[in-house]
Design an enzyme around this catalytic site. Structure first.
Site, PDB file in Angstrom:
ATOM      1  N   HIS A 524       0.836  -1.034   0.097  1.00 39.33           N
ATOM      2  CA  HIS A 524      -0.055  -0.346   0.058  1.00 39.33           C
ATOM      3  C   HIS A 524       0.963   1.269  -0.038  1.00 39.33           C
ATOM      4  O   HIS A 524       0.988   1.770   0.835  1.00 39.33           O
ATOM      5  CB  HIS A 524      -0.848   0.083   1.318  1.00 39.33           C
ATOM      6  CG  HIS A 524      -1.851  -1.337   1.281  1.00 39.33           C
ATOM      7  ND1 HIS A 524      -2.302  -1.778   2.433  1.00 39.33           N
ATOM      8  CD2 HIS A 524      -2.056  -2.058   0.228  1.00 39.33           C
ATOM      9  CE1 HIS A 524      -3.019  -2.861   1.979  1.00 39.33           C
ATOM     10  NE2 HIS A 524      -2.975  -3.044   0.759  1.00 39.33           N
TER      11      HIS A 524
HETATM   12  C1  LIG Z   1      -0.460  -8.987  -1.687  1.00 41.14           C
HETATM   13  C2  LIG Z   1      -1.225  -7.992  -2.020  1.00 41.14           C
HETATM   14  C3  LIG Z   1      -2.480  -7.714  -1.062  1.00 41.14           C
HETATM   15  C4  LIG Z   1      -3.335  -6.644  -1.053  1.00 41.14           C
HETATM   16  N1  LIG Z   1      -4.505  -6.361  -0.225  1.00 41.14           N
HETATM   17  C5  LIG Z   1      -5.286  -5.416  -0.352  1.00 41.14           C
HETATM   18  C6  LIG Z   1      -6.330  -5.446   0.220  1.00 41.14           C
HETATM   19  O1  LIG Z   1      -6.888  -6.260   1.098  1.00 41.14           O
HETATM   20  N2  LIG Z   1      -7.117  -4.255   0.313  1.00 41.14           N
HETATM   21  C7  LIG Z   1      -6.853  -3.386  -0.800  1.00 41.14           C
HETATM   22  O2  LIG Z   1      -7.542  -2.303  -0.597  1.00 41.14           O
HETATM   23  N3  LIG Z   1      -5.803  -3.192  -1.275  1.00 41.14           N
HETATM   24  C8  LIG Z   1      -4.859  -4.321  -1.576  1.00 41.14           C
HETATM   25  N4  LIG Z   1      -3.747  -4.622  -2.149  1.00 41.14           N
HETATM   26  C9  LIG Z   1      -3.617  -3.143  -3.099  1.00 41.14           C
HETATM   27  C10 LIG Z   1      -4.362  -3.591  -4.491  1.00 41.14           C
HETATM   28  O3  LIG Z   1      -3.856  -4.747  -5.094  1.00 41.14           O
HETATM   29  C11 LIG Z   1      -3.980  -2.445  -5.271  1.00 41.14           C
HETATM   30  O4  LIG Z   1      -4.146  -1.153  -4.655  1.00 41.14           O
HETATM   31  C12 LIG Z   1      -4.496  -2.243  -6.779  1.00 41.14           C
HETATM   32  O5  LIG Z   1      -4.348  -3.502  -7.573  1.00 41.14           O
HETATM   33  C13 LIG Z   1      -4.020  -0.989  -7.514  1.00 41.14           C
HETATM   34  O6  LIG Z   1      -4.463  -1.081  -8.782  1.00 41.14           O
HETATM   35  P1  LIG Z   1      -3.395  -0.294  -9.711  1.00 41.14           P
HETATM   36  O7  LIG Z   1      -4.163  -0.188 -11.061  1.00 41.14           O
HETATM   37  O8  LIG Z   1      -2.892   1.105  -9.401  1.00 41.14           O
HETATM   38  O9  LIG Z   1      -2.299  -1.227  -9.860  1.00 41.14           O
HETATM   39  P2  LIG Z   1      -2.057  -2.917 -10.226  1.00 41.14           P
HETATM   40  O10 LIG Z   1      -3.461  -3.394 -10.061  1.00 41.14           O
HETATM   41  O11 LIG Z   1      -0.705  -3.273  -9.754  1.00 41.14           O
HETATM   42  O12 LIG Z   1      -1.697  -2.556 -11.916  1.00 41.14           O
HETATM   43  C14 LIG Z   1      -0.674  -2.282 -12.586  1.00 41.14           C
HETATM   44  C15 LIG Z   1      -0.294  -2.904 -13.875  1.00 41.14           C
HETATM   45  O13 LIG Z   1       0.678  -2.216 -14.576  1.00 41.14           O
HETATM   46  C16 LIG Z   1       1.494  -3.054 -15.020  1.00 41.14           C
HETATM   47  N5  LIG Z   1       2.665  -2.127 -15.552  1.00 41.14           N
HETATM   48  C17 LIG Z   1       3.658  -1.699 -14.576  1.00 41.14           C
HETATM   49  N6  LIG Z   1       4.682  -1.157 -15.253  1.00 41.14           N
HETATM   50  C18 LIG Z   1       4.395  -1.389 -16.481  1.00 41.14           C
HETATM   51  C19 LIG Z   1       4.758  -0.696 -17.706  1.00 41.14           C
HETATM   52  N7  LIG Z   1       6.134  -0.051 -17.535  1.00 41.14           N
HETATM   53  N8  LIG Z   1       4.417  -1.244 -18.882  1.00 41.14           N
HETATM   54  C20 LIG Z   1       2.980  -1.836 -19.120  1.00 41.14           C
HETATM   55  N9  LIG Z   1       2.386  -2.287 -17.984  1.00 41.14           N
HETATM   56  C21 LIG Z   1       3.191  -2.014 -16.744  1.00 41.14           C
HETATM   57  C22 LIG Z   1       1.507  -4.058 -14.017  1.00 41.14           C
HETATM   58  O14 LIG Z   1       2.108  -5.262 -14.642  1.00 41.14           O
HETATM   59  C23 LIG Z   1       0.269  -4.163 -13.630  1.00 41.14           C
HETATM   60  O15 LIG Z   1      -0.633  -5.438 -14.099  1.00 41.14           O
HETATM   61  C24 LIG Z   1      -3.173  -5.489  -2.106  1.00 41.14           C
HETATM   62  C25 LIG Z   1      -1.917  -5.706  -2.789  1.00 41.14           C
HETATM   63  C26 LIG Z   1      -1.171  -6.764  -2.677  1.00 41.14           C
HETATM   64  C27 LIG Z   1       0.181  -6.922  -3.403  1.00 41.14           C
END
Ligand SMILES: Cc1cc2nc3c(=O)[nH]c(=O)nc-3n(C[C@H](O)[C@H](O)[C@H](O)COP(=O)(O)OP(=O)(O)OC[C@H]3O[C@@H](n4cnc5c(N)ncnc54)[C@H](O)[C@@H]3O)c2cc1C
Ligand code: SF4
Lengths: 595, 225
Positions: A524
């Site tokens: 987080h």
């Molecule tokens: C183990 C774990 C447990 C969690 N538990 C909770 C929870 O209980 N409650 C909660 O609220 N949140 C939780 N989270 C957090 C939650 O997963 C994230 O807040 C959420 O997924 C964020 O969404 P996002 O789109 O910002 O990032 P992500 O979902 O991580 O997506 C980012 C994407 O961008 C891609 N990417 C990165 N760089 C590049 C690039 N240069 N070119 C192309 N693609 C790229 C990655 O491969 C990824 O698929 C948890 C996270 C983890 C890891």
């Protein structure tokens, strides 16, 4: 470099926020949307094979390949940063769905006054109590603005919970300290395990207001407003760090992808690693990426959406030279500013229950909590802290390897050999602790993100450098949490007949009180491309539109000016919905600055 | 080509399940079974036979076979470790291994350049004739190295090999799971979670992932490096 045909919108990152933005665009407009995701494609059937602790919990088989890209860390600008060489304090996802596939599903909203933190602190404390290097700011929006979007996220995911504050009416059994909700949760709360009933009883005895924590792991069958039907959770326990094989956990691949796959205007390209946003004269022209065969490709687009998680978002802007990097010495610049990492704490007690817990029957996000010490609630003057946090417990999820080996102090001299084996078998699946604690991490001038001068990723681009440490304020928050947690543990022992052991703090992993990257904390991370009312206060405006480059939207928790006390995803997705509305209803009709 | 090294184990110490799951398709196995040989020769993927003997002896002191039941020997922990070290994990394929390598504070965890294969190789040399010592002497030798990266790694791997899914070559015949009453991966507990609230779950015959799915599951350590 190969130049592709222009598209209307390119989304960098196919994780939770990126695919949500794509779904809104693809279902509500006719614009063409291309999502570039560097990891592999994923689908429900993949998750049959993943009920395996070694590969998925211990070797991180679903996680991003850290050998290709990681972050570096140092405590202060006076130190040298070193790379995080193996997944430790955070674990980033990859592939379609991103971290939204293997997340835990804890689904809290932030408290009402989180969004006006600066004003709230100012009203509550004399200026002398506020640390000089605090850099908190109000969020550009209030509870009233964000509440409808929280409701939309909850209805999309089918969050299971019970309202504690329905339009101002306090309801026992829910979180009575939450901000007023417009609606009840769409799904009932989770079933309770033994450990949860003990937590609840003890909390009530102490006069707290326990509730079953809201969760995105469906407690009952549910069909969402998009017509997506998912079955109830089976409490298989292979949840956090795993994908759900029946689709009960809200994941981008079961909530968003089925809708997107039907749309001719939508394209998902896996194996595509975006290296920079190309821009000229305050306009993004498209993105440069390497496809899975290493070919260099330029994808022109009218709108670019940056959605690669907090760390990826900030790094991409830095590598693309968009915006002014933050300088902690002068306080000038915004890019990289206000980096935060949700605070956690807890006590030092060990409980040995008279019965087995059956911790292998559990769901991610299933657990209890109380928020009696959130925000300014019951701030203990002796603790000398500015904000409290939420206490949680009763969750299960015990896998056989990681949960084996807890023994009460004094049972064996070493943690191997016959005597230890006997004690470990005897106590297996019978131990627990007092509540854990999660709390706001306020932003400070000295915690920030920039590019590392030494270490690089697989293409030779600089890694993101994190400069961050806890201050005495966070250490006092931790001490405070230990006090409350240990008191709860005593009560949990009393109501359950468990035997309580008090362990020295040094043995429970909270030794140095300094920020560490070696052991898991939470994934987080927030800030670095924060929202602000003016270009001097933020990288993006309240709609997550870049202040300098209006056809660039930077979505996700990178926009949070500080870290709220609970998990971030509901807030990140609520802001994404709000950004999507502004993009669709205003920007596409009349491209330009929304503020 | 490198000469193939074998770990030789008395047939009666290992459950038939281990043989079936980890060595299926190995021609020598069928021969050994047909001949009802007293010893089984298990082909090693990383260790030499003397190295395997040292590691096997270590794991048997860390998690001994005793009055409380099966230990590392019955679970085939050394086979689990051998496979892990032969695969991507042993080679640090999924670790950030770019330099410069600098020593840092404990908060930054292990920053060393050695991969698990090298840590084992060097650690084993330090232990000399360990496999030939008596149990009490072996314990003394291990106490002396308790704080090292090597020992802590072997301890961690011993628990992994004790309680992993048998698809990784340890926990043979699920002896580890029986020891602690772990039923194995189970998809559906919805109707049991309240029924067994505060009541121990009955001792059931554990099931491995491959048994549950009725097919082979690809283990990560078998990915080519
Ligand atoms: C183990 C774990 C447990 C969690 N538990 C909770 C929870 O209980 N409650 C909660 O609220 N949140 C939780 N989270 C957090 C939650 O997963 C994230 O807040 C959420 O997924 C964020 O969404 P996002 O789109 O910002 O990032 P992500 O979902 O991580 O997506 C980012 C994407 O961008 C891609 N990417 C990165 N760089 C590049 C690039 N240069 N070119 C192309 N693609 C790229 C990655 O491969 C990824 O698929 C948890 C996270 C983890 C890891
Ligand atoms: S615990 Fe529930 S939501 Fe989580 S993976 Fe298992 S069935 Fe799915």
């Amino acid at each position: 470099m190969e130049r592709l045909k222009p598209v209307d919108v390119v989304v960098i990152g196919g994780g939770f926020t990126g695919l949500l933005m794509a779904k809104e665009l693809a279902t509500r407009t006719s614009v063409s949307v291309v999502v570039l995701e560097r990891g592999p494609d994923r689908q429900l059937l993949d998750y049959m094979d993943d009920m395996d602790e070694v590969d998925f919990s211990l070797r991180f088989r679903m996680m991003q390949n850290i050998s290709e890209e990681t972050v570096t860390h140092r405590h202060t600008t006076a130190n040298r940063a070193v790379p995080v060489r193996e997944w430790g304090h955070v674990r980033l996802g990859t592939g379609t769905g991103g971290s939204g596939e293997h997340w835990t599903g804890v689904a809290n909203r932030y408290p009402e006054d989180t969004f006006i933190i600066k004003s709230a602190l100012k009203e509550r404390f004399p200026a002398s109590r506020i640390p000089a290097d605090l850099s908190v700011q109000d969020w550009t929006l209030t509870w009233k603005d964000i509440e409808p979007f929280y409701t939309r996220v909850e209805e999309m995911m089918g969050i299971g919970g019970k309202a504690g504050n329905l339009q101002g009416r306090r309801i026992d059994g829910g979180n009575v300290f939450e901000g007023p909700r417009s609606k009840e949760y769409p799904v009932r709360p989770h079933l309770q395990s033994y450990a949860m009933t003990v937590f609840e009883k003890a909390a009530r005895e102490l006069g707290y207001h326990p509730y079953i924590n809201p969760a995105a792991t469906l407690p009952a069958d549910y069909t969402n407003p998009d017509g997506i039907s998912r079955p109830a959770c089976q409490y298989c326990s292979y949840c956090m760090l795993y994908g759900c094989m029946i689709g009960a956990k809200a994941q981008p691949t079961n909530l968003l992808l089925p809708i997107l796959k039907e749309k001719k205007t939508f394209t998902l390209r896996n194996g595509c690693w975006v290296r920079k946003i190309v821009h000229r004269d305050g306009r993004a022209e498209g993105v440069e990426y390497r496809d899975e065969n290493g070919r260099e490709i330029f994808q022109p687009a009218s709108v670019v959406v940056q959605a690669t998680f907090t760390s990826g978002n900030v790094r991409s802007l830095l590598l693309s030279k968009i915006g002014t990097p933050y300088d902690p010495a002068t306080g000038r610049g915004t890019l990289g500013k206000n980096f935060t990492h949700q605070m956690s704490g807890g006590g030092n007690a060990l409980l040995v229950y008279p019965t087995k817990l059956n911790a292998f029957m559990a769901a991610g996000g299933q657990g209890m909590a109380f928020s009696d010490f959130d925000g300014f609630n019951q701030l203990d003057p002796d603790a000398n802290i500015l904000r409290g946090g939420t206490f949680t417990g009763g969750g299960g999820g015990g896998h056989p390897i990681a949960s084996f080996g807890t023994t009460p102090p004094g049972t064996s001299a070493r943690n191997w050999g016959s005597a230890w084996k006997q004690a470990a078998i005897e106590h297996n699946d019978r131990t627990g602790g007092g509540p854990g604690f999660s709390a706001e991490h306020l932003s400070y001038r000295h915690n920030f993100l920039d590019l590392d001068p030494t270490y690089t990723d697989k293409w030779g681009d600089p890694l993101l450098r994190t400069t961050i440490d806890w201050t005495d304020h966070e250490r006092r928050m931790r001490d405070f949490s230990a006090k409350i947690s240990d008191r709860m543990a005593e009560e949990m022992a009393r109501v359950s007949g468990a035997k309580i052991h008090h362990r020295p703090a040094a043995t429970t992993g909270r030794r140095s009180g300094r920020y560490q990257t070696a052991a898991y904390a939470t994934t987080h991370l927030h800030g670095g491309a924060i929202m602000g009312d003016t270009p001097a206060d933020g990288v993006v405006n309240t709609y997550l539109q870049h202040w300098d480059v209006p056809n660039l939207f930077v979505i996700g928790a990178s926009a949070f000016p500080h870290a709220g006390p609970t998990n971030p995803t509901m807030t990140a997705l609520a802001l994404t919905f709000r950004s999507a509305d502004a993009l669709i209803e205003r920007y596409l009709k009349n491209p330009g600055k929304l503020v | 080509m490198k000469r193939r090294e074998f770990l030789i184990l008395p047939a009666r110490t290992l459950g038939g399940y281990l043989l079936a799951s980890t060595l299926a398709g190995e021609p020598f196995l069928a021969q050994a079974q047909q001949a009802k040989a007293p010893d089984i020769k298990i082909p090693l993927k990383f260790f030499t036979a003397p190295e395997a003997a040292v590691v096997s002896a270590m794991t048997e002191r860390i998690f001994p076979t005793d009055a409380n039941g099966a230990g590392a020997r019955e679970a085939g922990v050394v086979i689990f470790i051998d496979r892990q070290l032969a695969g991507p994990y042993g080679h640090d394929k999924y670790r950030y291994t770019k330099g410069p390598w600098v020593e840092s504070i404990p908060e930054h965890g292990y920053q060393g350049q050695s991969n698990p294969r090298q840590i084992y190789r060097e650690g084993i040399i330090q232990l000399g004739n360990f496999a030939a010592l008596g149990a009490a002497e072996q314990d003394q030798a291990l106490i002396a190295i308790e704080k090292t990266t090597f020992f802590q790694m072997v301890r961690t791997h011993t628990l992994e090999g004790m309680f992993c899914d048998p698809l990784h070559g340890g926990n043979a015949d699920m002896v580890g799971w029986r020891l602690i009453g772990y039923p194995g991966p189970v998809m559906a507990y919805r109707h049991e979670i309240e029924k067994y609230r505060g009541v121990p779950y009955p001792k059931v015959e554990p099931q491995s992932l491959e048994q549950l799915l009725g097919r082979k599951v690809p283990a990560w350590e078998d990915e080519p490096v």
